[in-house]
Design a protein around this motif. Sequence first.
Motif, PDB file in Angstrom:
ATOM      1  N   SER A 262     -14.061  -3.773 133.362  1.00  0.00           N
ATOM      2  CA  SER A 262     -12.915  -3.695 132.451  1.00  0.00           C
ATOM      3  C   SER A 262     -11.624  -3.761 133.267  1.00  0.00           C
ATOM      4  O   SER A 262     -10.942  -2.757 133.473  1.00  0.00           O
ATOM      5  N   ARG A 263     -11.301  -4.946 133.731  1.00  0.00           N
ATOM      6  CA  ARG A 263     -10.119  -5.130 134.571  1.00  0.00           C
ATOM      7  C   ARG A 263      -8.861  -5.086 133.721  1.00  0.00           C
ATOM      8  O   ARG A 263      -8.719  -5.820 132.750  1.00  0.00           O
ATOM      9  N   VAL A 264      -7.951  -4.215 134.115  1.00  0.00           N
ATOM     10  CA  VAL A 264      -6.675  -4.091 133.418  1.00  0.00           C
ATOM     11  C   VAL A 264      -5.742  -5.182 133.927  1.00  0.00           C
ATOM     12  O   VAL A 264      -5.482  -5.286 135.126  1.00  0.00           O
TER      13      VAL A 264
ATOM     14  N   ILE B 126      -6.951  -5.475 128.602  1.00  0.00           N
ATOM     15  CA  ILE B 126      -8.184  -5.585 129.376  1.00  0.00           C
ATOM     16  C   ILE B 126      -8.646  -7.032 129.405  1.00  0.00           C
ATOM     17  O   ILE B 126      -8.641  -7.713 128.365  1.00  0.00           O
ATOM     18  N   ASP B 127      -9.015  -7.516 130.573  1.00  0.00           N
ATOM     19  CA  ASP B 127      -9.551  -8.868 130.705  1.00  0.00           C
ATOM     20  C   ASP B 127     -10.738  -9.031 129.763  1.00  0.00           C
ATOM     21  O   ASP B 127     -11.678  -8.238 129.796  1.00  0.00           O
TER      22      ASP B 127
ATOM     23  N   PRO C 257     -18.478  -2.198 129.401  1.00  0.00           N
ATOM     24  CA  PRO C 257     -17.054  -2.564 129.364  1.00  0.00           C
ATOM     25  C   PRO C 257     -16.400  -2.117 128.065  1.00  0.00           C
ATOM     26  O   PRO C 257     -17.075  -1.778 127.087  1.00  0.00           O
ATOM     27  N   VAL C 258     -15.081  -2.124 128.077  1.00  0.00           N
ATOM     28  CA  VAL C 258     -14.325  -1.798 126.864  1.00  0.00           C
ATOM     29  C   VAL C 258     -14.501  -2.905 125.835  1.00  0.00           C
ATOM     30  O   VAL C 258     -14.441  -4.091 126.164  1.00  0.00           O
ATOM     31  N   ARG C 259     -14.725  -2.519 124.585  1.00  0.00           N
ATOM     32  CA  ARG C 259     -14.798  -3.471 123.476  1.00  0.00           C
ATOM     33  C   ARG C 259     -13.757  -3.082 122.436  1.00  0.00           C
ATOM     34  O   ARG C 259     -13.653  -1.908 122.059  1.00  0.00           O
TER      35      ARG C 259
ATOM     36  N   GLY D 253     -10.122  -6.692 125.312  1.00  0.00           N
ATOM     37  CA  GLY D 253     -10.050  -5.293 124.910  1.00  0.00           C
ATOM     38  C   GLY D 253      -8.668  -4.706 125.127  1.00  0.00           C
ATOM     39  O   GLY D 253      -7.817  -5.283 125.818  1.00  0.00           O
TER      40      GLY D 253
ATOM     41  N   LEU E  32     -11.204   3.354 133.598  1.00  0.00           N
ATOM     42  CA  LEU E  32     -11.410   1.908 133.584  1.00  0.00           C
ATOM     43  C   LEU E  32     -11.611   1.395 134.994  1.00  0.00           C
ATOM     44  O   LEU E  32     -10.779   1.648 135.880  1.00  0.00           O
TER      45      LEU E  32
ATOM     46  N   HIS F 249     -15.792   3.092 131.752  1.00  0.00           N
ATOM     47  CA  HIS F 249     -16.029   1.684 131.456  1.00  0.00           C
ATOM     48  C   HIS F 249     -15.924   0.868 132.735  1.00  0.00           C
ATOM     49  O   HIS F 249     -14.880   0.872 133.395  1.00  0.00           O
ATOM     50  N   GLU F 250     -16.986   0.152 133.081  1.00  0.00           N
ATOM     51  CA  GLU F 250     -16.969  -0.801 134.185  1.00  0.00           C
ATOM     52  C   GLU F 250     -16.736  -2.194 133.621  1.00  0.00           C
ATOM     53  O   GLU F 250     -16.774  -2.415 132.408  1.00  0.00           O
TER      54      GLU F 250
END
Length: 466
Positions: free
Chosen positions: A216-218, A231-232, A40-42, A235, A77, A213-214
């Motif tokens: 990683s819900r926008v 990002i949830d 995921p995005v960090r 992020g 994403l 990135h998985e």
Amino acid sequence: MGTTVFERRRPDDAVVDHALSGARRGVFWLEDVERPQHPPVRGTVRTDLAVVGGGYAGLWTAVRARERDPDRRVLLLEAARIGWAASGRNGGFCAASLTHGRENGRRRWPGEIDRLDELGMRNLGEIEETVARYDMDVDWERTGEMHVATEPHQVEWMREEGHFLDQEAVRAEVHSPTYLAGSWNPAACAMVHPGKLAVELARVAAELGVEIHEGSRVTGISGRGTQTLAIDGGGRVVADHVALATNVFPSLLRRNRLMTVPVYDHVLMTEPLTAAQLSAIGWRNRQGIADSANQFHYYRLTADGRILFGGYDAIYHFGGRVRAAYEDRPESFRRLAAHFFATFPQLEGLQFSHRWAGAIDTCSRFCAFFGLARAGRVAYAAGFTGLGVSATRFAADVMLDRLSGLETERTEFEMVRTRPIPFPPEPAAAIGINLVRASMDRADHNEGRRNLFLKTLDAVGMGFDS
């Protein structure tokens, strides 16, 4: 009203009970492939292009972005896993049409349909070339799709399609007592393994330099110039441009919230057939098959000799939400199983191994629509209505053309420049959609004759004849 062949030839309940007794809820395609995980995005990440959505539309956009400009920074994403939704649950029909069939496109854009069909065939060829160039393991078979008539009034429709097969010829291709005629263009469709296609597109994207990135819900998008994606989990992604490929899920743009509705499609997968069972049905040319009613079935062979059989019921749930609970609808699976054995009575005793459902992003014109927002910083494509396996690649190039400010042949089509009629809010949406479904069912039981309600929808551009 009359009956259809699936009612006249309905098998005993015991046949259906036995066939479904071992079918478990699960998507065969996604269980039949290893899916690498992506982090995921960090924190805050900066990129040139952010692609939202890890299905075919998003994956093709990421791949094409790097192919067109290898120096562009591209980040993809995905809220859950790559290919987990419609892209991993469909029948694997990679059809050339960009307009959900020639007739749908001809009625809406008569002056463009010939060129759109040409570009659709070229797009399919380019997908095939991409599969070969990157050595993509996707079970690609350019076999075409055979449409079949199962009621007398549908026979003339097959003649109008061209590539006509009379009853003897169509039954020589595939041995079903329900077939009265057919139409088969071997070049206009390929069969593909949906799960493998998603995974391989992600592999190619990563090898081209896309950052995936998985998980990683926008949750939101903001900004007048440079766009910031929330990002949830905390992020952030800051991007010069954004391509939205969220399809059936709620759009991040308010203007598109009523443009699509989720309609649930249901699928059965058999166990592998024995040599004797395969011989009993013929099907040596392995083409995909679809019958010709408004509520139609689609079916095909897999690489390991199973039959996927899906379609018919298209279920809308009040509120237009996408929920896992909607995927298990026993009456739909029983209906599919009964129709399967009406189609292939010689396979009685065969069992289904898997059952699943997925949500289709339906729009009122039944093929994709496109647009720009935020002063040209954000592009979107959605509304593929179950025919996006190939059309998503065309959509990717449309979005990239528009984000680059290019005027190309693709961007000049009326199909690309116009938007469909939005759906009404609830409760009108549920009332209207279910009335359409009931009217189409009535037409199937009345020699294809459309009632006044369907004719009115045809007149205002919201009608559909599959």
